[in-house]
Design an enzyme around this catalytic site. Structure first.
Site, PDB file in Angstrom:
ATOM      1  N   ASP A  66      -7.733   3.911  13.616  1.00 17.75           N
ATOM      2  CA  ASP A  66      -8.476   3.955  12.359  1.00 17.75           C
ATOM      3  C   ASP A  66      -9.468   2.808  12.248  1.00 17.75           C
ATOM      4  O   ASP A  66      -9.414   1.847  13.024  1.00 17.75           O
ATOM      5  CB  ASP A  66      -7.508   3.953  11.153  1.00 17.75           C
ATOM      6  CG  ASP A  66      -6.297   3.057  11.386  1.00 17.75           C
ATOM      7  OD1 ASP A  66      -6.433   2.050  12.106  1.00 17.75           O
ATOM      8  OD2 ASP A  66      -5.223   3.362  10.847  1.00 17.75           O
ATOM      9  N   ASN A 126       5.063   3.227   3.716  1.00 18.91           N
ATOM     10  CA  ASN A 126       5.137   4.538   3.040  1.00 18.91           C
ATOM     11  C   ASN A 126       5.239   5.677   4.053  1.00 18.91           C
ATOM     12  O   ASN A 126       5.109   6.847   3.689  1.00 18.91           O
ATOM     13  CB  ASN A 126       3.929   4.736   2.120  1.00 18.91           C
ATOM     14  CG  ASN A 126       2.610   4.777   2.886  1.00 18.91           C
ATOM     15  OD1 ASN A 126       2.592   4.652   4.119  1.00 18.91           O
ATOM     16  ND2 ASN A 126       1.504   4.965   2.185  1.00 18.91           N
ATOM     17  N   HIS A 128       3.188   6.193   6.641  1.00 18.28           N
ATOM     18  CA  HIS A 128       1.934   6.659   7.250  1.00 18.28           C
ATOM     19  C   HIS A 128       1.881   6.290   8.726  1.00 18.28           C
ATOM     20  O   HIS A 128       2.514   5.341   9.174  1.00 18.28           O
ATOM     21  CB  HIS A 128       0.707   6.161   6.473  1.00 18.28           C
ATOM     22  CG  HIS A 128       0.357   4.714   6.637  1.00 18.28           C
ATOM     23  ND1 HIS A 128      -0.450   4.041   5.756  1.00 18.28           N
ATOM     24  CD2 HIS A 128       0.696   3.795   7.594  1.00 18.28           C
ATOM     25  CE1 HIS A 128      -0.601   2.800   6.174  1.00 18.28           C
ATOM     26  NE2 HIS A 128       0.085   2.618   7.276  1.00 18.28           N
ATOM     27  N   GLU A 133      -1.943   9.315   5.124  1.00 20.46           N
ATOM     28  CA  GLU A 133      -1.107   8.912   4.010  1.00 20.46           C
ATOM     29  C   GLU A 133      -0.195  10.060   3.560  1.00 20.46           C
ATOM     30  O   GLU A 133      -0.478  11.235   3.865  1.00 20.46           O
ATOM     31  CB  GLU A 133      -2.001   8.465   2.844  1.00 20.46           C
ATOM     32  CG  GLU A 133      -2.915   7.282   3.179  1.00 20.46           C
ATOM     33  CD  GLU A 133      -2.182   5.937   3.219  1.00 20.46           C
ATOM     34  OE1 GLU A 133      -1.049   5.862   3.728  1.00 20.46           O
ATOM     35  OE2 GLU A 133      -2.766   4.945   2.738  1.00 20.46           O
TER      36      GLU A 133
HETATM   37  P1  PGA Z   1       2.189  -3.240  10.391  1.00 22.42           P
HETATM   38  O1  PGA Z   1       1.471  -1.892   9.910  1.00 22.42           O
HETATM   39  O2  PGA Z   1       2.198  -3.206  11.878  1.00 22.42           O
HETATM   40  O3  PGA Z   1       1.290  -4.318   9.863  1.00 22.42           O
HETATM   41  O4  PGA Z   1       3.543  -3.245   9.797  1.00 22.42           O
HETATM   42  C1  PGA Z   1       1.872  -0.673  10.428  1.00 22.42           C
HETATM   43  C2  PGA Z   1       1.118   0.435   9.735  1.00 22.42           C
HETATM   44  O5  PGA Z   1       0.790   0.302   8.551  1.00 22.42           O
HETATM   45  O6  PGA Z   1       0.886   1.475  10.382  1.00 22.42           O
END
Ligand code: PGA
Length: 249
Positions: A66, A126, A128, A133
């Site tokens: 992304d 969450n 994702h 999302e």
């Molecule tokens: P993080 O994020 O590695 O900072 O925990 C993971 C994500 O949001 O996909």
């Protein structure tokens, strides 16, 4: 689906090792890369290996999951900049072949013709994956996503108070991620325990995008002891093998 439960360091070692062996075996592979806190230690190990063992990335192509909408490539908070700082500038990769999702036709054409050999994933609090999302379609391909309140809260810490955090990003869709030949999801830390449990032990639902990975044939999850601490490993869906669990749904 395979699940390894290890110390944090060992989990990062193993993931880096998997990526490095793929690059060694297939020097022109396409790697699907992730950003966030989780991959930092993995990229560190890849950089160390490049320095010590000269693993070459010259012919490797990368596609990140992304990118924020509205940030210039060299903005300190862009994911291109993150990748540059943590990996690209330390290895011999050709930046021309490092891709970030966009809605431009050139990129969409490249995406439609490419196969991701190995996709690295973290998991959001969450559920994702990328910026897919909760509530989005499992059939989605590259698209612009509106970030949820929870994601904005999770990622705000990276932005200084002078910078307005973008509320939108372009992300690979779930369908793009599911097309990868192999997927590695890494979950470390206590804050990932509850979402990892839901992902693995609740039914597949678009309310929890990562749950769709249970339908992919080649997924390996590396969790540290904290992230795995709430899993009901005595349940019959976890089959204990030598050094890992096979998860059946
Ligand atoms: P993080 O994020 O590695 O900072 O925990 C993971 C994500 O949001 O996909």
């Amino acid at each position: 689906m395979k699940l390894y439960i290890l110390s944090k360091d060992k989990a990062y070692d193993c993931v880096a090792c998997e990526i490095i062996s793929l690059v060694t075996q297939y020097p022109d592979a396409t790697l699907g890369l992730a950003t966030g806190d989780t991959p930092i230690e993995i990229y560190k190990r890849m950089v160390e290996d490049h320095k010590q063992n000269h693993t070459s990335y010259q012919q490797i192509q990368t596609i990140n999951l992304d990118e924020y909408v509205g940030l210039a490539n060299d903005h300190p908070n862009s994911y291109r900049n993150y990748m540059h700082e943590h990996l690209f500038k330390h290895v011999d990769i050709d930046l021309e072949y490092t891709y970030f999702p966009s809605l431009e036709s050139g990129f969409l054409k490249w995406m439609s013709q490419s196969i991701i050999h190995l996709q690295l994933l973290g998991i959001g609090n969450n559920g994702h994956i990328g910026f897919n999302e909760p509530g989005g379609s499992f059939e989605s391909s590259v698209h612009e996503a509106v970030l949820t309140y929870e994601t904005i809260q999770q990622n705000r810490k990276y932005f200084s108070s002078q910078v307005i955090m973008p509320k939108k990003a372009v992300t690979l869709g779930i369908k793009d991620i599911m097309k990868a030949q192999k997927i590695i999801l890494v979950a470390t830390g206590k804050h990932k325990a509850s979402i990892l449990k839901k992902m693995l032990e609740e039914p597949i639902s678009n309310r929890l995008p990562a749950s769709i990975l249970k339908k992919h044939e080649h997924v390996t999850i590396y969790a540290d002891f904290e992230a795995a601490s709430l899993l009901d490993l005595s349940h019959s869906s976890y089959i204990k093998k030598e050094g890992f669990y096979e998860i059946c749904n």
